[in-house]
Every structure is written in C-alpha cells, then in structure tokens.
Motif scaffolding. Structure first.
Motif, short mmCIF file in Angstrom:
data_model
loop_
_atom_site.label_atom_id
_atom_site.label_comp_id
_atom_site.label_asym_id
_atom_site.label_seq_id
_atom_site.Cartn_x
_atom_site.Cartn_y
_atom_site.Cartn_z
N GLU A 191 36.13 91.20 -38.85
CA GLU A 191 36.48 90.72 -40.18
C GLU A 191 37.98 90.56 -40.39
O GLU A 191 38.42 89.71 -41.14
N GLU A 192 38.77 91.40 -39.70
CA GLU A 192 40.22 91.33 -39.88
C GLU A 192 40.76 90.02 -39.32
O GLU A 192 40.29 89.52 -38.31
N ILE A 193 41.77 89.50 -40.03
CA ILE A 193 42.47 88.30 -39.58
C ILE A 193 43.94 88.67 -39.49
O ILE A 193 44.59 88.90 -40.51
N TRP A 194 44.44 88.77 -38.27
CA TRP A 194 45.81 89.21 -38.02
C TRP A 194 46.59 88.13 -37.27
O TRP A 194 46.03 87.37 -36.48
N THR B 64 43.56 88.33 -46.57
CA THR B 64 43.44 88.01 -48.00
C THR B 64 43.81 86.58 -48.33
O THR B 64 43.56 86.11 -49.44
N SER B 65 44.38 85.86 -47.38
CA SER B 65 44.82 84.49 -47.64
C SER B 65 43.68 83.49 -47.49
O SER B 65 43.05 83.43 -46.44
N ARG C 16 41.25 81.52 -43.98
CA ARG C 16 39.81 81.71 -43.92
C ARG C 16 39.26 81.14 -42.61
O ARG C 16 39.72 80.10 -42.15
N ASN C 17 38.31 81.80 -42.01
CA ASN C 17 37.71 81.42 -40.72
C ASN C 17 38.67 81.55 -39.54
O ASN C 17 38.38 81.08 -38.45
N GLU D 81 56.23 87.85 -45.99
CA GLU D 81 56.48 88.88 -47.00
C GLU D 81 55.27 89.07 -47.90
O GLU D 81 55.14 90.10 -48.56
N ARG D 82 54.38 88.10 -47.94
CA ARG D 82 53.18 88.19 -48.78
C ARG D 82 52.11 89.10 -48.19
O ARG D 82 51.15 89.44 -48.87
#
Length: 80
Positions: free
Chosen positions: A18-21, A33-34, A38-39, A66-67
C-alpha cells in the motif's frame, strides 16, 4: 532515520504494497497521500525509485518534497 535498500524502496511502488515511496537526494518520502501518485505513477515517473536524476525534467522544483513525510534514508550502494 531508518535506512532502506533500493530493493525495499522498490516494493513501495503502489503495486506490491500500500505504501507509495520515492527517494530524492538520499531521502525517502512517503507520497501515498498524493492523488497525483495514485497507482504508483505520476506522469512518466514511477514510485519505488530514486527520482533524483529525473527531477530536472519536472515542471516543479525539489520543494515539492516538503509536502511529504521523510520516512527514511536510501542506503548507499556499495561498490566492489
């Protein structure tokens, strides 16, 4: 800050977990969170990678990171 290998980073590509790094200049950011990530992809860029060399082609600066939360460091590769 915890260190992660390139293989561990690659697993956080939005497909395998699930993590997107993404990594930038040795720091790993959680971009989960962005909506733009997504995907696991954002335009021609893919999550789970070091994007340092690719940022020059982006329409934004490095301040975009920074976000996001910095969650670790990318382990340096050892040369033999």
């Amino acid at each position: 800050m915890k260190e992660y290998t390139r293989a561990q980073l690659a697993l956080r590509n939005g497909q395998d977990r699930e993590e997107i790094w993404c990594a930038y200049k040795g720091i790993i950011y959680d971009v989960s969170t962005s909506r733009l990530w997504r995907n696991g992809h954002h335009y021609e860029h893919w999550a789970g990678q070091d994007l340092t060399k690719e940022l020059g082609d982006a329409p934004h600066t490095e301040r975009v990171f920074e976000r996001f939360n910095a969650i670790g460091k990318l382990q340096k590769e050892h040369s033999n």
